[in-house]
Design a protein around this motif. Structure first.
Motif, mmCIF file in Angstrom:
data_model
loop_
_atom_site.group_PDB
_atom_site.id
_atom_site.type_symbol
_atom_site.label_atom_id
_atom_site.label_comp_id
_atom_site.label_asym_id
_atom_site.label_seq_id
_atom_site.Cartn_x
_atom_site.Cartn_y
_atom_site.Cartn_z
ATOM 1 N N ARG A 50 -4.303 5.558 0.726
ATOM 2 C CA ARG A 50 -3.321 4.611 0.208
ATOM 3 C C ARG A 50 -3.983 3.661 -0.790
ATOM 4 N N ALA B 240 -3.355 -0.011 -3.251
ATOM 5 C CA ALA B 240 -2.622 -1.253 -3.463
ATOM 6 C C ALA B 240 -3.044 -1.839 -4.804
ATOM 7 N N LYS C 66 0.849 -1.195 0.000
ATOM 8 C CA LYS C 66 0.000 0.000 0.000
ATOM 9 C C LYS C 66 0.882 1.241 0.000
#
Length: 390
Positions: free
Chosen positions: A239, A241, A212
Motif C-alpha cells: 500500500r 500513501a 493508504k
C-alpha cells in the motif's frame, strides 16, 4: 467446505473488540431475532441456533457484547448481524453481512463500526467496507524494542474517523487478486504527563489525515476461516500513501502474512503464523506496526512495542472437545520491532507463552469464544475475544 463468514476487516474489528456476552452464559437472552423471522431456533434459546437460522433465512440477530484486553480493560456494547443474499441463485451462496457494532470500555474508549461484507458472482467477488468512529485514549512508550513499560508511559487522547476497504476476486483456484485501502482522519492531543513537547516533534501529533491504497494477493486453501483444521493462508499487501490520495503523509507499506494449519488427530490442530510488516517514508506514530495486543504476541500490551518494521512468529496447539464444546489452547511466539528489516534480532528476547480456553458457539462455522492469558518478558495480558487469534 469453506467457512461462510470470512475473517476480513469486519471480522477482525468485531473479534478484537468484543465477545458475545450471552454466549458465555449459554443463555437464550443473549440473542434477540427480528420478530418477523422468529421461529424454532429462537424458541430453542441458544445463540448458536439463532445465528445459524438467521444466516439461512437472511434475517437479523442482535447480540450484547463483553470483552477485555490489556489496552482497553473491561468493555461492553452490542452488535447486530444482518444476513442477506445478493447472489441467492448461485450454488452454495455465502451470505453477505451488515454488522454495526458499538463498544465502550473501562478506559472511556468508544468504538463504532458499520461493517459491510458483500459477496456476489458465485462467491468469486468480495467487498468489505468498514467505516468507523473511534474515541480511544491510548498510551505511548516510545519507538523500538527498548520501551520501558514501568517508566516511559505517556498517555494521550486519540479520536479518528476512518474507513477500511478491501476488494478481492478469485482469479485461479485458491488465488485471489484485490485492492486494499484505509483512510483515517486522526486527532491526537492532551499528552500526559509532560505534554507533546516531550515527544521531540514526533510525527502524528495534532490533527492529520492518512490515506493508504494498494494491491493485494492472497492464497486461501483453508477448510474454514474461523477455526481452520488444515490448509494455508498467504496474504500480501503493498500500500502507498501520498498527496495524490489526499494524505498528509507519504509512505509505503508492505505486509506479508503466512498461516498454516495441520490436523494431528480428530480434535488436535497445530497452527502457525509468520507476519512481517515494513513501512518506509513519513509514518505517524499511531500508525506504526505494533508487536503486542490481540492480533500480535499475546503477553504484551499493544501500545508497548512499535516501530517501522515488525516481525513475529507464533504457534498454537489447539484441542477441541476437551469436554463438550469446551476446548483448550497452548501457544508460544517470538518477535521484534526495528527501524528496518536488517536490524531485526532475537537478542531482545521478546517472547511470549500462554494458554487459554475455547467455547464453540457455532458448530457449523466453528466459531469460538476465546479466553487467553499470555506472559511476555516483563509484561502480561488477558484477552477475551471472538474467533481465533489467527
Amino acid at each position: 467446505m469453506r467457512g461462510n463468514v470470512r475473517n476480513g476487516v469486519r471480522r477482525r474489528r468485531i473479534g478484537a473488540a468484543a465477545v458475545v456476552a450471552g454466549l458465555l452464559l449459554g443463555a437464550g437472552a443473549g440473542a434477540v431475532r427480528s420478530q418477523e423471522q422468529a421461529g424454532p431456533a429462537a424458541r430453542e434459546g441458544t445463540v448458536a441456533a439463532a445465528i445459524d437460522s438467521a444466516r439461512a433465512s437472511g434475517s437479523t440477530v442482535y447480540l450484547p457484547v463483553l470483552g477485555s484486553t490489556p489496552d482497553t480493560g473491561f468493555m461492553f456494547g452490542a452488535v447486530a448481524l444482518r444476513f442477506f443474499y445478493p447472489d441467492h441463485d448461485a450454488p452454495d451462496p455465502r451470505p453477505s453481512v451488515f454488522s454495526p457494532t458499538f463498544v465502550y470500555t473501562a478506559r472511556s474508549q468508544m468504538l463504532i463500526y458499520l461493517g459491510v461484507d458483500l459477496v456476489w458472482d458465485a462467491n468469486r467477488n468480495e467487498l468489505e467496507f468498514v467505516p468507523s468512529y473511534i474515541d480511544f485514549p491510548d498510551s505511548y512508550f516510545g519507538i523500538g524494542r527498548d520501551a520501558d513499560p514501568d517508566a516511559d508511559e505517556v498517555t494521550y487522547d486519540g479520536r479518528s474517523v476512518a474507513a477500511d476497504l478491501r476488494f478481492a476476486r478469485a482469479v485461479r483456484g485458491d488465488w485471489r487478486l484485490g485492492l486494499d485501502g484505509r483512510a483515517v482522519r486522526q486527532e491526537t492531543g492532551n499528552f500526559s504527563p509532560a505534554g507533546a513537547s516531550s515527544l521531540g516533534g514526533l510525527a502524528g501529533t495534532g490533527t492529520s489525515t492518512l490515506v493508504k491504497l494498494g494491491p493485494s494477493l492472497a492464497l486461501d486453501s483453508r477448510d474454514n476461516t474461523w477455526s481452520p483444521r488444515r490448509g494455508l493462508w498467504l496474504h500480501g499487501v503493498w500500500r502507498f500513501a501520498g498527496k495524490a490520495l489526499g494524505s498528509d503523509y507519504a509512505l509505503d507499506e508492505v505486509v506479508v502474512d503466512l498461516r498454516g494449519y495441520r490436523s494431528l488427530g480428530p480434535d488436535l490442530i497445530l497452527a502457525g503464523q509468520t507476519l512481517l510488516t515494513r513501512q518506509t517514508g513519513a509514518v505517524p506514530f499511531w500508525a506504526l506496526p505494533r508487536l503486542g495486543g490481540d492480533e500480535g504476541l499475546r503477553g504484551y500490551r499493544g501500545a508497548l512495542y512499535r516501530d517501522r518494521t515488525c516481525a513475529l512468529a507464533r504457534a498454537e496447539l489447539r484441542r477441541d472437545a476437551l469436554w463438550g464444546r469446551l476446548g483448550g489452547v497452548v501457544f508460544a511466539g517470538v518477535g521484534d520491532v526495528a527501524p528496518d528489516p536488517s536490524a531485526l534480532t532475537l537478542a531482545g528476547r521478546l517472547w511470549t507463552v500462554g494458554g487459554g480456553l475455547r467455547f464453540m458457539i457455532d458448530t457449523r462455522e466453528r466459531v469460538n469464544i476465546r479466553a487467553d492469558v499470555g506472559f511476555g518478558n516483563g509484561d502480561a495480558g488477558f484477552f477475551l475475544s471472538l474467533g481465533e487469534a489467527f
